[in-house]
Design an enzyme around this catalytic site. Structure first.
Site, PDB file in Angstrom:
ATOM      1  N   LYS A 202     -17.143  21.694  30.700  1.00 47.46           N
ATOM      2  CA  LYS A 202     -17.919  21.104  29.615  1.00 47.46           C
ATOM      3  C   LYS A 202     -17.006  20.160  28.859  1.00 47.46           C
ATOM      4  O   LYS A 202     -15.981  20.576  28.306  1.00 47.46           O
ATOM      5  CB  LYS A 202     -18.453  22.185  28.686  1.00 47.46           C
ATOM      6  CG  LYS A 202     -19.234  21.610  27.510  1.00 47.46           C
ATOM      7  CD  LYS A 202     -19.887  22.684  26.685  1.00 47.46           C
ATOM      8  CE  LYS A 202     -20.640  22.081  25.507  1.00 47.46           C
ATOM      9  NZ  LYS A 202     -21.302  23.102  24.704  1.00 47.46           N
ATOM     10  N   ARG A 212     -27.063  17.846  18.628  1.00 53.63           N
ATOM     11  CA  ARG A 212     -26.556  18.344  17.334  1.00 53.63           C
ATOM     12  C   ARG A 212     -27.469  17.903  16.201  1.00 53.63           C
ATOM     13  O   ARG A 212     -27.622  18.615  15.202  1.00 53.63           O
ATOM     14  CB  ARG A 212     -25.114  17.867  17.123  1.00 53.63           C
ATOM     15  CG  ARG A 212     -24.156  18.514  18.129  1.00 53.63           C
ATOM     16  CD  ARG A 212     -22.716  18.050  17.944  1.00 53.63           C
ATOM     17  NE  ARG A 212     -21.887  18.456  19.091  1.00 53.63           N
ATOM     18  CZ  ARG A 212     -20.658  18.021  19.318  1.00 53.63           C
ATOM     19  NH1 ARG A 212     -20.090  17.149  18.483  1.00 53.63           N
ATOM     20  NH2 ARG A 212     -19.984  18.437  20.373  1.00 53.63           N
ATOM     21  N   LYS A 232     -14.651  18.704  18.926  1.00 48.45           N
ATOM     22  CA  LYS A 232     -14.469  19.947  19.666  1.00 48.45           C
ATOM     23  C   LYS A 232     -13.386  19.812  20.741  1.00 48.45           C
ATOM     24  O   LYS A 232     -13.366  20.551  21.729  1.00 48.45           O
ATOM     25  CB  LYS A 232     -15.810  20.387  20.268  1.00 48.45           C
ATOM     26  CG  LYS A 232     -16.908  20.614  19.209  1.00 48.45           C
ATOM     27  CD  LYS A 232     -18.184  21.236  19.793  1.00 48.45           C
ATOM     28  CE  LYS A 232     -19.216  21.519  18.684  1.00 48.45           C
ATOM     29  NZ  LYS A 232     -20.444  22.174  19.212  1.00 48.45           N
ATOM     30  N   GLU A 248     -10.464  25.170  35.709  1.00 48.84           N
ATOM     31  CA  GLU A 248     -11.488  25.975  35.034  1.00 48.84           C
ATOM     32  C   GLU A 248     -12.381  26.671  36.066  1.00 48.84           C
ATOM     33  O   GLU A 248     -12.783  27.816  35.878  1.00 48.84           O
ATOM     34  CB  GLU A 248     -12.347  25.092  34.117  1.00 48.84           C
ATOM     35  CG  GLU A 248     -11.645  24.569  32.869  1.00 48.84           C
ATOM     36  CD  GLU A 248     -11.510  25.636  31.788  1.00 48.84           C
ATOM     37  OE1 GLU A 248     -11.927  26.791  31.998  1.00 48.84           O
ATOM     38  OE2 GLU A 248     -10.972  25.312  30.704  1.00 48.84           O
ATOM     39  N   LYS A 263     -21.029  19.514  32.715  1.00 45.05           N
ATOM     40  CA  LYS A 263     -21.813  18.969  31.607  1.00 45.05           C
ATOM     41  C   LYS A 263     -20.989  17.968  30.819  1.00 45.05           C
ATOM     42  O   LYS A 263     -19.842  18.305  30.470  1.00 45.05           O
ATOM     43  CB  LYS A 263     -22.221  20.128  30.701  1.00 45.05           C
ATOM     44  CG  LYS A 263     -22.952  19.734  29.446  1.00 45.05           C
ATOM     45  CD  LYS A 263     -23.146  20.918  28.560  1.00 45.05           C
ATOM     46  CE  LYS A 263     -23.804  20.486  27.271  1.00 45.05           C
ATOM     47  NZ  LYS A 263     -23.926  21.573  26.343  1.00 45.05           N
TER      48      LYS A 263
END
Ligand code: PBG
Length: 338
Positions: A202, A212, A232, A248, A263
């Site tokens: 992500k 958001r 983030k 990951e 994503k």
């Protein structure tokens, strides 16, 4: 007799395989079907409202949610993801509302499973809708997004979603070690049949802006006086990185993920393709709110054909190697395909 024309002496003419719709159908490498699509839905208490940042999408009341899930299911959509919009008075620094058995997400899961039990309910596991600081994890007094403390809360959240009837929990927070911890917590609570769809790669993306807006969940200074990171980037991935996605992936596989996700989707097709080469797990890709809004805006100019754009982008995502695609266009696509 036909006049003999001069022609090139070619051993191969690829255009022969494109000559008629029937032949093109035979040689087509990628399929797009409603069964591949997952429909993300926003929910809130109170009346259904349109979402300004995402034309055509709504924050559904629980009653209207059921109608929308039935409508989508009638068109062939068998899986949804739920995103609750929680009022600010329920938000805290540690996001307790995330695992409230009577919380909005839990009630929405129950309502769907009671009324349309055949639909697969996927839930978002992360703290941002419940956190007054707007981050997916707990922000420390010095402004650090805490990893292990957050994972402990995510485990409670995942169990409460499973208790409410979720089929799949989808951690979207990007904390380290959360897949293993959630798997162990679910198993310990007796939920060995609940799957984990991990947001594996992500990215810290500008394409989440409309989402958001829809949830009013952007990072913000909650008035506590502590420094709040504006983005983030300390947990979501750097858009510049591809190898890191494979790292990951290895971790999520080892930790017990059932499905791995990339994503956003469109700008990260290379990441989907790389992961496809090395994993036997199913891959999901999320065509996110910004990708949706971009297509809507482009179509609104009148210069581009919305249906063609949507089918082409989703086909591209499937061609790159995604088994399933999360898209706000899901019911619309199912209608076009039928
Ligand atoms: C939150 C979450 C986000 C999305 C899904 N889950 C936003 C974010 O990470 O800031 C984005 C989905 C979209 O843009 O459509 N954990």
């Amino acid at each position: 007799m036909r006049e003999t024309h001069h022609h090139l002496d070619l051993s191969s003419r690829p255009r022969r395989n494109r000559r008629t719709p029937a032949i093109r159908g035979l040689v087509r490498e990628t399929s797009l079907d409603a069964s591949h699509l997952i429909y993300p839905l926003f929910v809130q208490d109170g009346e259904t409202q349109p979402i300004e940042s995402m034309p055509g999408q709504k924050r559904w009341s629980l009653d209207d949610l059921i109608g929308e899930v039935k409508r989508a299911h009638d068109m062939g959509i068998n899986a949804i993801v739920l995103f609750p919009k929680v009022p600010h008075e329920h938000k805290t620094e540690t996001g307790e509302h995330a695992y409230d058995p009577c919380g909005l997400a839990q009630r929405a899961i129950q309502a769907v499973k009671q009324n349309v039990p055949e639909v697969c309910v996927i839930t978002d596991v992360a703290l941002d809708p419940y956190n007054c600081d707007g981050h997916d994890g707990i922000v420390s007094p010095t402004g650090e997004v805490l990893n292990d403390e957050t994972v402990a809360v995510l485990c409670k959240q995942a169990i409460s979603h499973a208790d409410a009837g979720a089929d799949i929990v989808a951690p979207s927070d990007m904390m380290d070690g959360r897949v293993a911890a959630i798997r162990a917590a679910l198993d310990h609570a007796g939920h060995t049949n609940v799957s984990i769809m991990s947001y594996t790669a992500k990215y810290a993306s500008a394409f989440y802006g409309p989402f958001r807006g829809a949830l009013d969940s952007a990072p913000r200074s909650g008035g506590s006086g502590k420094p709040i990171p504006e983005d983030k980037a300390t947990y979501q991935m750097d858009p510049a990185n591809q190898r890191e996605a494979l790292r990951e992936l290895e971790l999520d596989e080892a930790e017990g993920a059932d499905i791995v996700m990339v994503k956003p989707a469109g700008p990260y097709l290379d990441v989907i393709a790389k992961m496809r080469e090395v994993t036997t797990l199913p891959i999901a890709a999320y065509q996110v709110s910004g990708e949706y809004a971009m297509i809507k805006a482009a179509a609104a100019t009148g210069g581009l054909d919305e249906q063609a754009l949507v089918i082409e982008t989703l086909t591209g995502i499937r061609r790159a190697g995604a088994d399933m695609v999360l898209t706000y266009f899901a019911p619309q696509v199912a209608e076009w395909l039928s």
